[in-house]
Design a protein around this motif. Structure first.
Motif, PDB file in Angstrom:
ATOM      1  N   PRO B  96       0.789  -1.230   0.000  1.00 23.79           N
ATOM      2  CA  PRO B  96       0.000   0.000   0.000  1.00 23.79           C
ATOM      3  C   PRO B  96       0.825   1.286   0.000  1.00 23.79           C
ATOM      4  O   PRO B  96       0.381   2.296  -0.513  1.00 23.79           O
ATOM      5  CB  PRO B  96      -0.851  -0.105   1.276  1.00 23.79           C
ATOM      6  CG  PRO B  96      -0.286  -1.230   2.057  1.00 23.79           C
ATOM      7  CD  PRO B  96       0.458  -2.105   1.126  1.00 23.79           C
ATOM      8  N   GLN B  97       2.045   1.252   0.556  1.00 20.21           N
ATOM      9  CA  GLN B  97       2.840   2.486   0.612  1.00 20.21           C
ATOM     10  C   GLN B  97       3.573   2.777  -0.697  1.00 20.21           C
ATOM     11  O   GLN B  97       4.176   3.834  -0.852  1.00 20.21           O
ATOM     12  CB  GLN B  97       3.864   2.419   1.758  1.00 20.21           C
ATOM     13  CG  GLN B  97       3.266   2.223   3.124  1.00 20.21           C
ATOM     14  CD  GLN B  97       2.528   3.450   3.628  1.00 20.21           C
ATOM     15  OE1 GLN B  97       2.713   4.551   3.124  1.00 20.21           O
ATOM     16  NE2 GLN B  97       1.668   3.269   4.618  1.00 20.21           N
ATOM     17  N   LEU B  98       3.539   1.818  -1.626  1.00 16.93           N
ATOM     18  CA  LEU B  98       4.247   2.003  -2.891  1.00 16.93           C
ATOM     19  C   LEU B  98       3.253   2.379  -3.984  1.00 16.93           C
ATOM     20  O   LEU B  98       2.084   2.005  -3.914  1.00 16.93           O
ATOM     21  CB  LEU B  98       4.952   0.694  -3.288  1.00 16.93           C
ATOM     22  CG  LEU B  98       6.376   0.470  -2.786  1.00 16.93           C
ATOM     23  CD1 LEU B  98       6.442   0.568  -1.284  1.00 16.93           C
ATOM     24  CD2 LEU B  98       6.880  -0.891  -3.229  1.00 16.93           C
ATOM     25  N   LYS B 137      -0.057   6.455  -4.494  1.00 19.18           N
ATOM     26  CA  LYS B 137       0.086   5.349  -3.549  1.00 19.18           C
ATOM     27  C   LYS B 137      -1.026   4.334  -3.763  1.00 19.18           C
ATOM     28  O   LYS B 137      -2.203   4.697  -3.793  1.00 19.18           O
ATOM     29  CB  LYS B 137       0.006   5.882  -2.114  1.00 19.18           C
ATOM     30  CG  LYS B 137       1.348   6.176  -1.507  1.00 19.18           C
ATOM     31  CD  LYS B 137       1.230   6.423  -0.018  1.00 19.18           C
ATOM     32  CE  LYS B 137       2.556   6.952   0.516  1.00 19.18           C
ATOM     33  NZ  LYS B 137       2.505   7.240   1.938  1.00 19.18           N
TER      34      LYS B 137
END
Lengths: 294, 264
Positions: B96-98, B137
């Motif tokens: 999720p953070q990428l 994101k």
């Protein structure tokens, strides 16, 4: 006025170094939820590596990559020999193990390096800055430059390089990276290596212009309010919080301490600020909130 | 071909989840696995992909053979790389953070060949919705987009077999239909075998060549799609049809009695 420039300048330089130590902590915390209490000893070890190579009479362009490489291997080895065996346990258990690692490293440093402080001096051009009556000596300026460059390099690496992306991915989820065929364990080893390199650079910045001694690791404690303030998972947060804490320390040393009539006020001032911030934002200034879609 | 035989799995040494499961996955085919919550479907996928250990699970008995080689003791990274097995976990194999680009890059990172760029274009062609979100994101994307990215990530590893854990979970019916269409396309065009674990039996049966039904850690029924579709119990319990005309009365349907027959 000159007084103010001196205070702010020293605060920023001090803060950059704190920030760099905090970045080293954040790298490991992000990837495994482990708070590395041995970070101070990682700094000392780095500075010791530098001192050893320099005292061998090697030129600077050999010493710098050399001691960084030694630090990387050192961090990777600690992960491989100790932390790797504990993967899958509660991160809190591993965090406690790092306290043990810290004690062992202090002992080893005392045994091999000895109890005498050794002077560390980077042979770099003189950058002594004089602004009015404010004076920043050359080693201090260089320490700020080293810390700032290290941070920029690390941010670029973390954001754009394939290894940086992989590090962020495994930090997101180890299981998901493993099922996609990413060797999460190897990446964790590399993360520890890079964290040790960052710590070594901050150790050099702490020791340069003064001395390295086996108990220099106490600076690791200074990074504690920094990471908590910046948020345990944010690298930019660690950098900004480092500068804030540096400024708080110097201003309270020069202004608030005398004004309040308290000596040593700079040592507790970061914690007072930390307390206030955590009451308002428990995840720290830049802490990562879990992404939740509504 | 993947052959699972007599698999017994426990968690934390005491919680027994699978009691002798045997399943065969043919190359290039879609096999579905149906079953209620707690039947052990996810555990079976974890064992197959080798990540069971991470969840404190152990294989007590039985074997998992991929292309004839026993894999129950093999490291999951090796299973993924060597045998081309990719496991799309229930919470979606997305970081999720990428952003989308970084996700796809990551997924392809274990590959050494030079077709990565081409495969990335193919994934984006397959899921055009991802194209508009390349640099945002992925955690902020909709559930449907995340599931598309999850399948895209899986494709970037150049798999031979995809293990899908309830891919339809939380998706609107129209998205489910679209996703299954894409899965069929991937299966037919690339010959990627699929092991499809589902609760949405109607949708899964439509795409599968073969199916298994699990209950309480046992396979209680197996057969080709035609066999399963014509089975009275499946029709009634899973497909929601069958017994037409009769009032759907809890007592009349004697659900419990008939379920017991399966366990025998």
């Amino acid at each position: 006025m000159d007084y103010l420039i001196q205070v702010i300048g020293s605060g920023i330089i001090q803060g950059l170094v704190y920030g760099l130590i905090a970045v080293s902590l954040v790298l490991i915390y992000k990837s495994s939820g482990v708070f590395n209490f041995a970070v101070g000893e990682f700094c000392t070890a780095g500075a010791v590596f530098f001192f050893i190579l320099q005292s061998l009479g090697l030129p600077l362009w050999v010493v710098i990559p050399g001691f960084l490489l030694m630090a990387a291997v050192f961090g990777g080895l600690i992960e491989k020999l100790i932390i790797d065996r504990l993967i899958g346990r509660d991160p809190m258990a591993i965090t406690l193990v790092t306290i043990g690692i810290s004690s062992i490293l202090v002992g080893l440093l005392l045994f091999f390096f000895g109890a005498n402080p050794e002077i560390v001096e980077l042979p770099l051009p003189d950058l002594t800055l004089e602004i009015g009556s404010a004076l920043f000596i050359s080693s201090q300026v260089w320490n700020g430059i080293i810390a700032a460059l290290a941070m920029i390099a690390l941010l670029l690496f973390y954001k754009f390089s394939t290894m940086g992306i992989l590090m962020r991915a495994t930090a997101d989820s180890q299981v998901k990276s493993i099922v996609l065929g990413i060797n999460a364990r190897r990446i964790l080893t590399i993360t520890w290596g890079i964290s040790a390199v960052v710590a070594a650079l901050s150790g050099l910045a702490v020791a340069n212009g003064s001395a390295v001694s086996y108990d220099m690791g106490i600076v690791g404690l200074a990074a504690l309010p920094v990471v908590l303030l910046g948020g345990l998972e944010s690298i930019p947060g660690a950098i900004i919080a480092g500068i804030i804490i540096g400024l708080v320390e110097t201003t309270s040393n020069f202004y608030f301490g005398p004004w309040l009539g308290l000596t040593g006020f700079q040592a507790i001032s970061p914690y007072i600020l930390l307390l206030v911030v955590l009451l308002i934002r428990p995840e720290g200034l830049f802490g990562q909130e879990l992404i939740e879609r509504v | 071909m993947i052959v699972i035989e007599g698999l017994r799995v426990v968690y934390r040494d005491v919680i027994s989840v699978l009691h002798g499961v045997s399943v065969t996955l043919e190359d290039g085919q879609i096999t579905t696995l149906l079953g209620a919550n707690g039947a052990g479907k996810t555990t079976l996928l974890r064992t197959l992909s080798g990540v069971l250990r991470i969840y404190d699970g152990d294989v007590l008995e039985g074997s998992v053979k991929i292309e004839g080689q026993e894999v129950t003791r093999i490291n999951p990274v090796k299973i993924a790389r060597k045998f081309g097995i990719v496991y799309i976990v229930e919470e979606r194999t997305v970081f999720p953070q990428l952003n989308v680009m970084e996700n796809l890059k990551c997924a392809a990172s274990s590959r050494r060949d030079k077709d990565v760029a081409r495969d990335m274009d193919r994934v984006l062609a397959l899921f055009p919705a991802l194209k508009t979100r390349l640099h945002g994101k992925s955690g902020y994307m909709s559930g449907g987009e995340q599931q598309m990215l999850s399948i895209g990530n899986a494709l970037m590893t150049k798999p031979k077999t995809m293990l899908l854990d309830e891919p339809s979970l939380g998706l609107a019916p129209i998205l489910v239909r679209e996703m299954f269409k894409i899965l069929i396309r991937i299966n037919e065009e690339e010959g990627i075998a699929m092991f499809l674990v589902e609760q949405n039996a109607t949708a899964a049966m439509k795409v599968a060549h073969k199916g298994y039904v699990m209950e309480n850690g046992r396979v209680v029924l197996e057969g080709t799609r035609e066999e399963l579709e014509s089975n009275e119990d499946i029709r009634e319990f899973y497909l929601g049809s069958g017994g037409e005309g009769k009032e759907k009365d809890y007592r009349q349907s004697k659900r419990y009695k008939r379920r017991k027959r399966w366990l025998g």
